[in-house]
Design an enzyme around this catalytic site. Structure first.
Site, PDB file in Angstrom:
ATOM      1  N   CYS A  61      11.921  27.367 -31.398  1.00  0.00           N
ATOM      2  CA  CYS A  61      12.490  26.559 -30.325  1.00  0.00           C
ATOM      3  C   CYS A  61      11.957  27.049 -28.985  1.00  0.00           C
ATOM      4  O   CYS A  61      12.028  28.240 -28.683  1.00  0.00           O
ATOM      5  CB  CYS A  61      14.016  26.655 -30.369  1.00  0.00           C
ATOM      6  SG  CYS A  61      14.829  25.829 -28.983  1.00  0.00           S
ATOM      7  N   CYS A  64      15.225  28.608 -26.870  1.00  0.00           N
ATOM      8  CA  CYS A  64      15.914  29.858 -27.243  1.00  0.00           C
ATOM      9  C   CYS A  64      15.136  30.762 -28.187  1.00  0.00           C
ATOM     10  O   CYS A  64      15.562  31.887 -28.446  1.00  0.00           O
ATOM     11  CB  CYS A  64      17.282  29.548 -27.842  1.00  0.00           C
ATOM     12  SG  CYS A  64      17.227  28.926 -29.544  1.00  0.00           S
ATOM     13  N   CYS A 110      17.948  22.063 -32.331  1.00  0.00           N
ATOM     14  CA  CYS A 110      18.005  23.491 -32.635  1.00  0.00           C
ATOM     15  C   CYS A 110      19.454  23.859 -32.915  1.00  0.00           C
ATOM     16  O   CYS A 110      20.353  23.512 -32.142  1.00  0.00           O
ATOM     17  CB  CYS A 110      17.470  24.287 -31.453  1.00  0.00           C
ATOM     18  SG  CYS A 110      17.677  26.077 -31.623  1.00  0.00           S
ATOM     19  N   CYS A 113      20.758  26.484 -29.834  1.00  0.00           N
ATOM     20  CA  CYS A 113      20.953  26.050 -28.439  1.00  0.00           C
ATOM     21  C   CYS A 113      21.163  24.548 -28.289  1.00  0.00           C
ATOM     22  O   CYS A 113      21.386  24.077 -27.185  1.00  0.00           O
ATOM     23  CB  CYS A 113      19.789  26.521 -27.578  1.00  0.00           C
ATOM     24  SG  CYS A 113      18.230  25.659 -27.900  1.00  0.00           S
ATOM     25  N   CYS A 133       9.517  15.070 -37.551  1.00  0.00           N
ATOM     26  CA  CYS A 133       8.574  14.634 -36.528  1.00  0.00           C
ATOM     27  C   CYS A 133       9.023  15.285 -35.211  1.00  0.00           C
ATOM     28  O   CYS A 133      10.043  14.898 -34.644  1.00  0.00           O
ATOM     29  CB  CYS A 133       8.611  13.110 -36.454  1.00  0.00           C
ATOM     30  SG  CYS A 133       7.389  12.393 -35.377  1.00  0.00           S
TER      31      CYS A 133
END
Length: 159
Positions: A61, A64, A110, A113, A133
Site C-alpha cells: 500500500c 501505509c 487496504c 488504512c 485490477c
C-alpha cells in the site's frame, strides 16, 4: 506493534493508523496519489509506473506500507492496470460493494488504512478466477530482499 495489535494471518499489524499518523502519511502524497487513494479515483489506463514491472518483490500500500500483492500473482490482463489473481494475504485486502457510475463492482481497499486500491472482478486466471485490477499509484513496489517500508513503525517484516 501496538499493544492491542490486530495481526493478519501473515503476521502483519492491521491496526488502523491513528488520526495523527494518518495526517502524517497523507501529507506525503502527491495530488494524484491523494485523488486515487483517498477519494476513490482511478488513474488512466496504460500509464501507471508499475504496469510493466516484472521483478521479484512485493507490492505494498502506497499510504501505509502493508504488503498487498506478491509478484508471483501478477499477470498481464490487457486492461492497462496492474492485475493480480490473489492478495498477499486474504485479510490484507478488503472488498466493498461499489455502485458508482451505474455499475455494481467490488472496490478493493487496504485492510490497514482503508485506502482505495482498485477493484476485483470474477474474470481472472486459475487458481482463483479473480482479477484484482489495481492502480499503480496506489502501490509501492519493494524488490525481493529489500526491507519493507514501515511508515507506521510497526516492525512488520516478511518472514
Amino acid at each position: 506493534m501496538t499493544d492491542a495489535a490486530t495481526l493478519s494471518t501473515a503476521g502483519f499489524d492491521l491496526t488502523p493508523p491513528t488520526e495523527a499518523e494518518r495526517e502524517r502519511l497523507e501529507a506525503n502524497l502527491t495530488a494524484e496519489e491523494a485523488r486515487v487513494l483517498l477519494h476513490h479515483g482511478t488513474e488512466a489506463p496504460f500509464c501507471g509506473g508499475l504496469l510493466g514491472e516484472k521483478s521479484p518483490g512485493v507490492y505494498g500500500c502506497r499510504l501505509c506500507g502493508l504488503p498487498l500483492f506478491k509478484h508471483e500473482t501478477k499477470f498481464e490482463s490487457g486492461t492497462g492496470w496492474p492485475s493480480f489473481y490473489a492478495p498477499f494475504a486474504e485479510d490484507h485486502v478488503v472488498g466493498v460493494r461499489d455502485t458508482s457510475y451505474g455499475m455494481v463492482r467490488i472496490e478493493t481497499r487496504c485492510a490497514r488504512c482503508d485506502s482505495h486500491q482498485g477493484h476485483v472482478f470474477p474474470d481472472g486466471p486459475a487458481p482463483t478466477r479473480l482479477r484484482y485490477c489495481i492502480n499503480s499509484v496506489s502501490l509501492q513496489f519493494v524488490k525481493a530482499g529489500a526491507p519493507l517500508p514501515d511508515p507506521l513503525h510497526r516492525g512488520d517484516k516478511i518472514t
